[in-house]
Design an enzyme around this catalytic site. Structure first.
Site, short mmCIF file in Angstrom:
data_model
loop_
_atom_site.label_atom_id
_atom_site.label_comp_id
_atom_site.label_asym_id
_atom_site.label_seq_id
_atom_site.Cartn_x
_atom_site.Cartn_y
_atom_site.Cartn_z
N LYS A 12 10.51 -12.63 41.65
CA LYS A 12 10.87 -11.27 41.20
C LYS A 12 11.79 -10.46 43.07
O LYS A 12 12.27 -9.39 42.38
CB LYS A 12 9.96 -10.82 40.76
CG LYS A 12 9.16 -9.28 40.10
CD LYS A 12 10.64 -8.40 39.72
CE LYS A 12 10.50 -7.00 39.37
NZ LYS A 12 11.98 -6.77 38.75
N GLY A 38 17.87 3.53 44.70
CA GLY A 38 16.70 4.44 44.31
C GLY A 38 15.83 3.91 43.33
O GLY A 38 16.40 3.12 43.19
N CYS A 71 11.67 0.86 41.87
CA CYS A 71 11.55 -0.26 42.18
C CYS A 71 12.05 -1.25 43.19
O CYS A 71 11.27 -0.99 44.43
CB CYS A 71 11.66 -1.26 41.07
SG CYS A 71 10.84 -1.26 39.92
N LYS A 99 10.09 0.63 46.84
CA LYS A 99 8.98 -0.10 47.41
C LYS A 99 9.04 -1.28 47.08
O LYS A 99 8.90 -2.31 48.27
CB LYS A 99 8.72 0.23 45.77
CG LYS A 99 8.61 -0.47 44.83
CD LYS A 99 7.19 -0.28 44.06
CE LYS A 99 6.98 -0.82 43.00
NZ LYS A 99 7.23 -1.78 42.69
N1 NAD Z 1 9.79 1.03 36.25
C1 NAD Z 1 10.68 -0.16 35.98
O1 NAD Z 1 12.14 -0.62 35.91
C2 NAD Z 1 10.20 -1.64 36.07
C3 NAD Z 1 10.71 -2.79 36.42
C4 NAD Z 1 10.47 -4.00 36.60
C5 NAD Z 1 8.70 -4.24 36.71
N2 NAD Z 1 8.42 -3.01 37.17
C6 NAD Z 1 6.99 -3.40 37.77
O2 NAD Z 1 6.07 -2.78 37.09
C7 NAD Z 1 4.33 -2.33 37.23
C8 NAD Z 1 4.41 -1.30 37.10
O3 NAD Z 1 5.78 -0.18 36.84
P1 NAD Z 1 6.26 1.07 35.61
O4 NAD Z 1 7.23 1.71 35.95
O5 NAD Z 1 5.67 0.79 34.21
O6 NAD Z 1 4.90 1.43 35.95
P2 NAD Z 1 4.38 2.98 35.45
O7 NAD Z 1 3.79 4.30 36.82
O8 NAD Z 1 5.29 3.86 34.43
O9 NAD Z 1 2.72 2.93 34.82
C9 NAD Z 1 1.78 2.85 35.41
C10 NAD Z 1 0.58 3.08 34.31
O10 NAD Z 1 -0.04 2.15 34.44
C11 NAD Z 1 -1.07 3.11 34.66
N3 NAD Z 1 -2.85 2.51 34.49
C12 NAD Z 1 -3.09 3.35 36.13
N4 NAD Z 1 -4.08 2.18 36.31
C13 NAD Z 1 -4.23 1.62 34.96
C14 NAD Z 1 -5.62 1.28 34.46
N5 NAD Z 1 -6.55 1.11 35.46
N6 NAD Z 1 -5.43 0.41 33.08
C15 NAD Z 1 -4.89 1.09 32.38
N7 NAD Z 1 -3.86 1.12 32.59
C16 NAD Z 1 -3.98 1.94 34.21
C17 NAD Z 1 -1.08 4.44 34.39
O11 NAD Z 1 -2.01 5.78 33.91
C18 NAD Z 1 0.96 4.20 34.25
O12 NAD Z 1 0.44 5.12 32.85
C19 NAD Z 1 5.41 -2.30 38.62
O13 NAD Z 1 4.52 -2.94 39.73
C20 NAD Z 1 6.42 -2.10 38.87
O14 NAD Z 1 6.65 -2.12 39.66
C21 NAD Z 1 8.90 -2.27 37.06
#
Ligand code: NAD
Length: 457
Positions: free
Chosen positions: A214, A267, A270, A273
């Site tokens: 990843k 930007g 992902c 960071k």
């Molecule tokens: N957004 C993307 O395009 C993308 C793509 C691939 C991977 N990722 C990775 O996936 C992960 C999530 O990304 P995202 O963009 O969906 O994040 P996000 O911030 O949109 O969503 C995360 C959610 O988790 C919730 N949360 C926090 N603590 C929690 C807990 N203890 N129990 C249940 N829910 C909880 C938050 O309230 C939030 O709603 C990250 O590690 C990110 O790097 C994101």
């Protein structure tokens, strides 16, 4: 009791699972609604009451195409909850919580650890599946944490997510590959089985390698972006056109055309960071990742080059009115995390410019520095402006070089940070046009020859 055991069920043959999801963000909601669409029962747990209430009411808390339809179609198989106890009988527990950067640039895993700490009593052989992007070595630590908590019977699988916002449902349903890293073959089989219907190659490996896949994939995409941006900058200095160059390079089957679009830099939630996290992961392990450090620096500088282009045409920016068109970090999302628009707005304000902004889905300036006025239409944004900057390549901006826009502006200058417009057409419509790495008009070349200092201003 967990609702199944691996001896009784084979998900690759169409058996349905009960899937628990931690986190109702982009990844969690898309993963949950797609698994529901594939026929599984899904419980999505979040910790933000307002989010859970809105989801229960059928509202999607962010802008992502196709998710509203998926939620609506699969209502009967989707439950939203704040109560961690509601996932106790799930076969799979997907961790989709956010892993933002810490002050040191490392990934903040506090939410991941909260999930591990909060897991309810679990029977059978449920599997904790990590979809959040985490540093290499996290799985081993979580495995240990589960064992310490008396949850040795809970499996652990790393199953990183590669979806891109704006195209997330399609990416999930038609992935290029599914990566499954596990400590036990049976756990890998079970998780891989969930994806059988998607007909994608499955890369099976150890947990550390899955985590690295990843990070490496993201780093490589960013490298391509910074590479073509540097080529664009050299094109500007030498009179070549980066769009032609990218086409000619991308047709090489060894290279391919993707992520060779020059612009003002990446930007989003992902890339910035994850690149920092990989750089720090390497540093913490005693290795200096020179290439990635350069990729990050090039990206930072790229956003700022817009200021030089504005100054080239307008002189000092103090008191100048600049319209920022597009705010989200890319089209088809309202995600403002690490959006280049934020850096641009800050730089413009610091130069003393007045900034008015427009975006088709980001309707307020919460994520922007104070002082930026967000308006409801492109025409309002450009009215009386000395320059318009295309920051996000929204479809709505494709016809920006039109008569009503030109007459509304005080000065018809377009700085196209995404190479969205046809330079010749924009110039023919009476605009002064600056793209990224585009070949200049003969008149611009003459002006530059007369004022060789402009690029440095
Ligand atoms: N957004 C993307 O395009 C993308 C793509 C691939 C991977 N990722 C990775 O996936 C992960 C999530 O990304 P995202 O963009 O969906 O994040 P996000 O911030 O949109 O969503 C995360 C959610 O988790 C919730 N949360 C926090 N603590 C929690 C807990 N203890 N129990 C249940 N829910 C909880 C938050 O309230 C939030 O709603 C990250 O590690 C990110 O790097 C994101």
């Amino acid at each position: 009791m967990a609702s199944s055991s691996l001896t009784a069920r084979d998900y690759s043959l169409g058996d349905m699972a009960k899937v628990g999801i931690f986190g109702a963000g982009w990844v969690g909601l898309v993963t949950g609604s797609c698994f529901a669409d594939l026929g599984h029962d899904v419980v999505i747990r979040d910790v933000v009451p307002e989010k859970v209430e809105r989801l229960r009411a059928g509202e999607v808390p962010f802008h992502e195409p196709d998710v509203p339809e998926l939620l609506e179609r699969n209502r009967a198989r989707l439950t939203f909850t704040l109560d961690v106890g509601d996932v106790a009988d799930c076969d799979f527990l997907f961790v989709c919580v956010d892993t933002p950067p810490t002050y040191s640039g490392d990934a903040d895993l506090s939410r991941v650890w909260t999930v591990v700490d909060e897991l309810p009593e679990l029977d059978g052989r449920p599997i904790l599946v990590m979809k959040s992007t985490v540093p290499v070595g996290t799985g081993e630590k979580v495995r240990h944490g589960l064992d310490v908590r008396g949850l040795s019977h809970v499996g652990y699988v790393s199953n990183p997510e590669f979806l891109a916002e704006g195209n997330a449902v399609r990416d999930f349903m038609r992935p290029d590959r599914v990566v499954v890293g596990a400590f036990a073959d049976a756990d890998a089989d079970a998780v891989a089985g969930l994806y059988t219907r998607l007909d994608a190659p499955i890369v099976r490996c150890d947990v550390n390698s899955a985590e690295m896949i990843k990070l490496a994939a993201n780093a490589f995409l960013m490298t391509r972006i910074s590479f073509i941006n540097e080529i664009a900058n050299v094109c500007e200095a030498t009179g070549a056109d980066v769009v032609n160059v990218a086409e000619g390079v991308g047709l090489d089957h060894r290279l391919g055309p993707h992520f060779l679009r020059a612009g003002i830099g990446y930007g989003g939630s992902c890339f910035p960071k994850d690149s920092l996290a990989l750089k720090q992961l390497a540093s913490n392990s005693g290795y200096h990742f020179h290439l990635l450090a350069a990729v990050i620096e090039v990206n930072e500088l790229q956003k700022r080059r817009v200021i030089g282009k504005l100054a080239k045409h307008l002189g000092p920016l103090r008191g100048k009115k600049v319209a920022l068109l597009g705010l989200s970090f890319k089209p088809n999302t309202d995600d403002m995390r690490e959006a280049p628009s934020i850096v641009l707005a800050s730089r413009l304000l610091a130069e003393g410019a007045e900034v008015r902004a427009w975006d088709p889905v980001v309707r307020d300036g919460r994520a922007l520095p104070r002082g930026v006025e967000v308006v409801g239409s492109v025409l309002d944004a450009v009215a009386g402006a000395d320059a318009a900057v295309i920051v996000t390549e929204w479809r709505e901006l494709r016809d920006l070089a039109r008569e009503d826009i030109r007459t509304a502006m005080a000065n018809p200058l377009i700085v196209d940070g995404r190479n969205l417009l046809d330079p010749a057409a924009a110039r023919a419509a009476g605009f002064v046009y600056e793209g990224v790495g585009r070949r200049m008009a003969a008149t611009d070349v003459l002006a530059e020859t007369a004022d060789p200092e402009h690029e440095l201003r």
